[in-house]
Design a protein around this motif. Structure first.
Motif, PDB file in Angstrom:
ATOM      1  N   ARG A   3     -11.388 -11.245   9.271  1.00  0.00           N
ATOM      2  CA  ARG A   3     -12.574 -10.396   9.072  1.00  0.00           C
ATOM      3  C   ARG A   3     -12.458  -9.608   7.779  1.00  0.00           C
ATOM      4  N   TYR A   4     -11.270  -9.083   7.518  1.00  0.00           N
ATOM      5  CA  TYR A   4     -11.071  -8.341   6.275  1.00  0.00           C
ATOM      6  C   TYR A   4     -11.231  -9.250   5.067  1.00  0.00           C
ATOM      7  N   ALA A   6     -12.973 -11.958   4.801  1.00  0.00           N
ATOM      8  CA  ALA A   6     -14.395 -12.274   4.648  1.00  0.00           C
ATOM      9  C   ALA A   6     -15.141 -11.109   4.007  1.00  0.00           C
ATOM     10  N   ARG A   7     -14.842  -9.911   4.444  1.00  0.00           N
ATOM     11  CA  ARG A   7     -15.489  -8.721   3.864  1.00  0.00           C
ATOM     12  C   ARG A   7     -15.052  -8.529   2.419  1.00  0.00           C
ATOM     13  N   GLY A  85      -9.976  -1.892  11.744  1.00  0.00           N
ATOM     14  CA  GLY A  85     -11.106  -2.812  11.821  1.00  0.00           C
ATOM     15  C   GLY A  85     -12.465  -2.154  11.710  1.00  0.00           C
TER      16      GLY A  85
END
Length: 115
Positions: A3-4, A6-7, A85
């Protein structure tokens, strides 16, 4: 971590196909802070603190190929430690620092070669 990453890609911290290969950047940054704090508290000499800082730089240079790669590794390590997160204040401050250091023509990261 995915997720990180991707961000990070969406925010330009990583290239569109980039990934973070190591979070040691955060540890190297903390080592520099510890040397500075030790010096300021009188626990080591300026020469000893400088040796620690230079050693952290050498290790960072072995792990990362550029200031941008170092920044991504540092930022992901920092997010794993503090952000939980949330993509909150810790993330916003890290992203702002990354952008300034990589984009401002007066930044030492733009004027000093990596390695």
């Amino acid at each position: 971590m995915l997720r990180y990453e991707a961000r990070f890609r969406a925010d330009g911290l990583l290239a569109p196909d980039g990934r973070v290969d190591s979070v040691f950047g955060y540890d190297f940054g903390r080592a520099v802070n510890m040397a500075r704090w030790g010096l300021n508290a009188g626990y080591c000499s300026a020469e000893d603190a400088e040796t620690c800082v230079l050693k952290a730089g050498l290790f960072a240079n072995r792990v990362y190929g550029s200031w941008r790669e170092f920044s991504a590794g540092y930022t992901l390590g920092r997010m794993l430690r503090f952000d939980g997160g949330e993509f909150g204040e810790w993330y916003d401050r890290s992203l702002t620092a990354h952008r300034i250091l990589t984009q401002d023509p007066a930044s030492p990261w733009r004027r000093l070669a990596w390695g």
